[in-house]
Design an enzyme around this catalytic site. Sequence first.
Site, PDB file in Angstrom:
ATOM      1  N   HIS A 350     112.177   8.349  10.954  1.00  0.00           N
ATOM      2  CA  HIS A 350     110.854   8.567  11.541  1.00  0.00           C
ATOM      3  C   HIS A 350     110.230   9.900  11.215  1.00  0.00           C
ATOM      4  O   HIS A 350     109.108  10.169  11.636  1.00  0.00           O
ATOM      5  CB  HIS A 350     110.924   8.455  13.065  1.00  0.00           C
ATOM      6  N   LYS A 536      97.512  12.388  21.234  1.00  0.00           N
ATOM      7  CA  LYS A 536      98.838  12.354  20.615  1.00  0.00           C
ATOM      8  C   LYS A 536      99.615  13.537  21.160  1.00  0.00           C
ATOM      9  O   LYS A 536      99.036  14.422  21.778  1.00  0.00           O
ATOM     10  CB  LYS A 536      98.735  12.428  19.092  1.00  0.00           C
ATOM     11  N   ARG A 537     100.918  13.571  20.938  1.00  0.00           N
ATOM     12  CA  ARG A 537     101.660  14.731  21.398  1.00  0.00           C
ATOM     13  C   ARG A 537     101.086  16.016  20.815  1.00  0.00           C
ATOM     14  O   ARG A 537     100.522  16.007  19.714  1.00  0.00           O
ATOM     15  CB  ARG A 537     103.142  14.588  21.025  1.00  0.00           C
ATOM     16  N   LYS A 542     100.290  18.350  13.970  1.00  0.00           N
ATOM     17  CA  LYS A 542      99.200  17.405  14.216  1.00  0.00           C
ATOM     18  C   LYS A 542      97.834  18.103  14.227  1.00  0.00           C
ATOM     19  O   LYS A 542      96.791  17.469  14.224  1.00  0.00           O
ATOM     20  CB  LYS A 542      99.430  16.664  15.533  1.00  0.00           C
ATOM     21  N   THR A 644     100.450   5.815  14.852  1.00  0.00           N
ATOM     22  CA  THR A 644     100.063   4.483  15.322  1.00  0.00           C
ATOM     23  C   THR A 644      98.785   4.539  16.140  1.00  0.00           C
ATOM     24  O   THR A 644      98.083   3.537  16.253  1.00  0.00           O
ATOM     25  CB  THR A 644     101.167   3.806  16.156  1.00  0.00           C
ATOM     26  N   LYS A 648      95.545   1.837  16.556  1.00  0.00           N
ATOM     27  CA  LYS A 648      94.956   1.363  17.815  1.00  0.00           C
ATOM     28  C   LYS A 648      93.460   1.666  17.858  1.00  0.00           C
ATOM     29  O   LYS A 648      92.648   0.839  18.284  1.00  0.00           O
ATOM     30  CB  LYS A 648      95.619   2.065  19.012  1.00  0.00           C
TER      31      LYS A 648
HETATM   32  C1  LIG Z   1     100.361   5.184  20.327  1.00  0.00           C
HETATM   33  C2  LIG Z   1     100.779   6.269  21.218  1.00  0.00           C
HETATM   34  C3  LIG Z   1     101.285   7.457  20.697  1.00  0.00           C
HETATM   35  C4  LIG Z   1     101.386   7.732  19.206  1.00  0.00           C
HETATM   36  O1  LIG Z   1     100.249   8.461  18.804  1.00  0.00           O
HETATM   37  P1  LIG Z   1     100.175   9.138  17.346  1.00  0.00           P
HETATM   38  O2  LIG Z   1      98.776   9.636  17.275  1.00  0.00           O
HETATM   39  O3  LIG Z   1     100.453   8.068  16.359  1.00  0.00           O
HETATM   40  O4  LIG Z   1     101.175  10.227  17.353  1.00  0.00           O
HETATM   41  C5  LIG Z   1     101.667   8.459  21.562  1.00  0.00           C
HETATM   42  N1  LIG Z   1     101.556   8.277  22.903  1.00  0.00           N
HETATM   43  C6  LIG Z   1     101.063   7.160  23.432  1.00  0.00           C
HETATM   44  C7  LIG Z   1     100.955   7.040  24.902  1.00  0.00           C
HETATM   45  C8  LIG Z   1     100.661   6.112  22.618  1.00  0.00           C
HETATM   46  O5  LIG Z   1     100.181   4.982  23.169  1.00  0.00           O
END
Ligand SMILES: *Cc1c(COP(=O)(O)O)cnc(C)c1O
Length: 803
Positions: A350, A536-537, A542, A644, A648
Amino acid sequence: MELSKRRFKEDFKRMLTELYSMDVPRSDPAEQYFTLGNLVRSYSARNWSRTNQHYLDRKQKQVYYFSMEFLLGRMLKSNLLNLGILDTVRSGLKELGIDLETVAKVELDPGLGNGGLGRLAACFIDSMATCEIPGHGNGIRFKYGLFKQKFVNGYQVELPENWLQNGNVWEIRRTNMAVTVNFYGKVWLEKCPEGYLIPHYENDSKVLAVPYDSPVIGYRNETVNTLRLWSAEMPPQDESTDYWSYIQQRNRIESISEVLYPDDSNFEGRLLRLKQEYFFVSAGVQSIIRHFRKMNVRMNRLAEKVSIHINDTHPALCVPELMRILLDEEHMDWEHAWNVTVNVMSYTNHTIMSEALEKWPTDMISTLLPRIYQIICEIDRRYAVKMGALYEREIIERTRIIEGGHVKMAHLAIIGSHSINGVAKLHTAILKEKVLHDFFLMYPSRFNNKTNGIAQRRWLMLANEPLRRMIDSKIGSDWESMPTELKMLKAFRNDEATLRDLAEIKRINKERFAAYVQQDMGLTINPDAIFDVQIKRLHAYKRQLLNLLHILSLYFKLKDNPAADIYPRVFIFGAKAAPSYTYAKEIIKLVNSVASLINKDPDIHDKLKIVFVENYGVSLAERIIPAADVSEQISLASKEASGTSNMKLMLNGAVTLATLDGANVEIRDRVGDENIIIFGLKEEEVYEYYHNRSYHSKSYYDNNPVLRRVLDALIDGTIPGIEAEGKDIFNSLVLYGDEYFVLKDFDAYVLAQENIDRLYRDPLKWQRMALINIADAGVFSSDYTVLQYATDIWDVAAKARRV
Ligand SMILES: *Cc1c(COP(=O)(O)O)cnc(C)c1O
């Protein structure tokens, strides 16, 4: 399932009486929630046991997806949707005077994960059940989920997330299926009369692993798989145990499944974490073997019936644990056991970030897991002997499992698996060419790509019902189980009425989110503004900072010229930082401080607003994503393995503003350059800068007046309350090398944002981009992703589906 509204209402009332001796008018939402939860479980119960029986009768190969994290989100509506009774239940409840949304909110969001990795595992189990793949989740039943985030004076404060306090309707405790996991002690091998070696243990300490099973309900089919989460408990004691030492020992044992480590993309080398990893691995593998024995198939054929998937390296001890069972309990010889193990195991990588690669001190493993350590040493020794005959010494040294007093978990997973996959095309290419190049030379056929995916059920059908209805009205509902059919929407790309409908739906979702922000934060935001989302985190790679520097540049533009023609924007952030990640927490403080500066500035009016939501998690994602116009995917190229949230947001009609990183590359390839905004360094350029050491961030500060002004604002008092944080961040960017090329990409990012501003002013053009993004998002369904895992990696049966 078939369920009439009348029958549902009767069932509901009866269950409410049985559970609470309560009638509908006097019941509260919590009672209604638990009633509904129990009802859903009873509706799925028969298919659950039938599914298991069916698998066993046909001796079907089973997949076990081992993951430290399952970031599920609330399950009530998801289960109703998959049972095919969401609408019936909603309208039945309404007739009883009950609002489903109110009831659904009673459920505490099970946050058993940090971010993308845990959410992927949750989407995968949903998709496996939906695609009728015999696949189950295996993990830990953490008593506390990821911490609850609060902002106090702009700083992140972490509070415990006691998600089990009201009980969990979905789970079943299976005390009779508990297994014992051994830690510590001494171990030695003795030859027994039959000729093989058997281990003897002394002074080891035993932990009871008790499984809690939850149903994983497939979408409108009869498949119900299992998510098995393990809880650590005290084994039955002999009578003589002293009371206080009992309590102490119990606390020590129960701490194993108490908390999820709140770290994302960072390695925590602590003993408790290693205990957690072995705990759920050993419990899971033991219970798999126990179940396999029921099939009456010989152990040397295990790989025909069982596939174990290692989600990142956290469960990599599956390799030596299965070896231990095959050697010590099944008395297989090493070569056969190893052959079986490699054929059973597969591994997903990952990350390429070195700080996230697990490596445990050998003395820690040898003390905690003496037998496992022996086995790892032997795997390593045999690897070096076998490969040493074929490859140069340096390659063997670089790829060994044990090196420099550490056990490298990625090497263990790679050497012990028949398949190693990356999570996006670019990521897999980087693994093959750079990070795991040595292994790729030795095992080229083990490497493959499986681009991540998302479940369209949760991320569109549940999260964005207005959009779902609109799509159904245009192209029917085939896309719901065959998401690439969304491409049919392209027939409407020039249909103004459709594009206006799309705009109207976005507007409704933005108003809904604005109302939430008003109520929850007391902040007024304008639904006519561009909703620009980065959720995102919080991590340096990032680059939330890049976003923030751009916001500051807009702020100064407006301060200099209040009439400046800037299309109004609401910048939405959601992010938790690991509690030990100081730099990330400083960025949180900085974003919050800039938010209070800008949001309160009367010169700015409605032109700029910053919303930093507290406690970002699945439930908040479900609110924000349908309201997003712009999707910020701005990691430094090469650092984000897949992402991901990009998928979404695309599926919900946001336009992506991105670097060519992770799955952004594949999104661009789908929608074409006209329907995505790409900027910034490319992966090869980043590697070139590394190679030549030719990036000097300070020259960007010295030579770019806009950037200098923005950066100076961090240290000159412009932003109140960030003396320490501002200085640290300024220094990291200007003086200490700017590890993630924020300053380098700043100009390109500003230009890309100006492009967004321009494009948004043409509503039809913008909505056409949105429509193309939705129409092209189908391939990113995790249904397709797990089907590819099923055929290419696991070799299991699945319902045929057209991509
Ligand atoms: C999809 C999702 C992530 C992943 O987000 P990235 O932008 O791909 O790092 C992190 N936290 C939650 C709650 C999510 O639903």
